[in-house]
Scaffold this motif. Sequence first.
Motif, mmCIF file in Angstrom:
data_model
loop_
_atom_site.group_PDB
_atom_site.id
_atom_site.type_symbol
_atom_site.label_atom_id
_atom_site.label_comp_id
_atom_site.label_asym_id
_atom_site.label_seq_id
_atom_site.Cartn_x
_atom_site.Cartn_y
_atom_site.Cartn_z
ATOM 1 N N ALA A 1 49.498 54.820 46.029
ATOM 2 C CA ALA A 1 50.910 55.027 46.351
ATOM 3 C C ALA A 1 51.231 54.453 47.727
ATOM 4 C CB ALA A 1 51.238 56.516 46.293
ATOM 5 N N GLN A 2 50.320 54.677 48.688
ATOM 6 C CA GLN A 2 50.543 54.195 50.054
ATOM 7 C C GLN A 2 50.704 52.676 50.088
ATOM 8 O OE1 GLN A 2 50.915 55.916 53.055
ATOM 9 N NE2 GLN A 2 51.425 53.877 53.812
ATOM 10 N N ASN A 3 49.797 51.966 49.422
ATOM 11 C CA ASN A 3 49.840 50.495 49.459
ATOM 12 C C ASN A 3 51.046 49.941 48.721
ATOM 13 O OD1 ASN A 3 47.506 50.366 50.965
ATOM 14 N ND2 ASN A 3 46.167 50.093 49.194
ATOM 15 N N ILE A 4 51.372 50.517 47.574
ATOM 16 C CA ILE A 4 52.520 50.032 46.799
ATOM 17 C C ILE A 4 53.808 50.221 47.580
ATOM 18 C CG2 ILE A 4 53.941 50.455 44.755
ATOM 19 C CD1 ILE A 4 51.352 51.053 43.214
ATOM 20 N N PHE A 5 54.031 51.431 48.097
ATOM 21 C CA PHE A 5 55.292 51.706 48.788
ATOM 22 C C PHE A 5 55.397 50.937 50.110
ATOM 23 C CE2 PHE A 5 55.046 55.914 46.395
ATOM 24 C CZ PHE A 5 55.876 55.461 45.394
#
Length: 316
Positions: free
Chosen positions: A210-214
């Motif tokens: 989630a961190q990398n995508i957002f």
Amino acid sequence: MSYSQDVYSKATEMLERRKERSNIEAQARFDEISAKIPELENIQNQLARVGLNISKVFLYSNDKQADVEKLMDESLRLQEKKKKLLADNGYSEDALNVKYHCDACKDTGFIQSRRCKCHNELLKDIERENLLKIAPIDECTFDSFKTEYYPDRERAERIKSSCLKYATQFTAHSKSLIIYGGTGLGKTHLSLAIANGVINRGFSVVYGTAQNIFTDLQNEAFGRTDNLRYYERAVLNCNLLIIDDLGTEFKNSYVSACLYNIINSRILAKLPTIISTNFTTVELQDKYDQRVTSRIIGEYSPLFLTGKDIRYIKRQ
């Protein structure tokens, strides 16, 4: 299948390189063999002239059928002469032919307007290689998912079987999943095992934390596009999106709006998403806007992994 433009472009480039390499190798073979059989070059030149004359017949001849038949007879005579020369010197009759990587499409990637099987396999390979750059997809298989470390092994086996069935029967409109469980319980392992199976079926997969995508989507939105791995178009339109570790991302107003847009857009488009999280349903409801959690709870099939950190247990 909805692959990214980057995947299609890489496949096209690889097909072009294959074809170019095949032609270079064929020319090298011709140079080598014709050096030993000088008459071959003369025959090849005559065949080329026949081909050119056939083209001229369609433009200038008054009796196209008769002239074409005459030229075709000449071509066959020259072909037979070439075969005999090759055989007499110990070569196979197709020694001068281009040896394509794929004879079906001659390395074009297409048979008429239909994508060739070799092209499809190339797209799968590129998709898998892209995922391998960020995740150990080859290590995370259903075979390597061991259930003996779980206190409720029967439950773990059911979840494993459910994920395997999901992967092997995946379609572009499969249901969405949310995998709950504490740290080290195999959520990522199962997600990547599904990704592997889905790629094998010829579908596109976008996987990321989630961190990398957002972070990437926020950078894209503000024009900071250098070194991005995730783009909004791919995230919204891929056949399967996998968001790992939802809840670990840095939360701000953009991330909240982005998460809602992803979930809502993919539900409306009937595109499946897999979410894994360390949070319980109640904790998700406390952490995220109701518009997000109501859609996840209402549209996603839940899988609950329980137990202690498997990595810690294995070290004991």
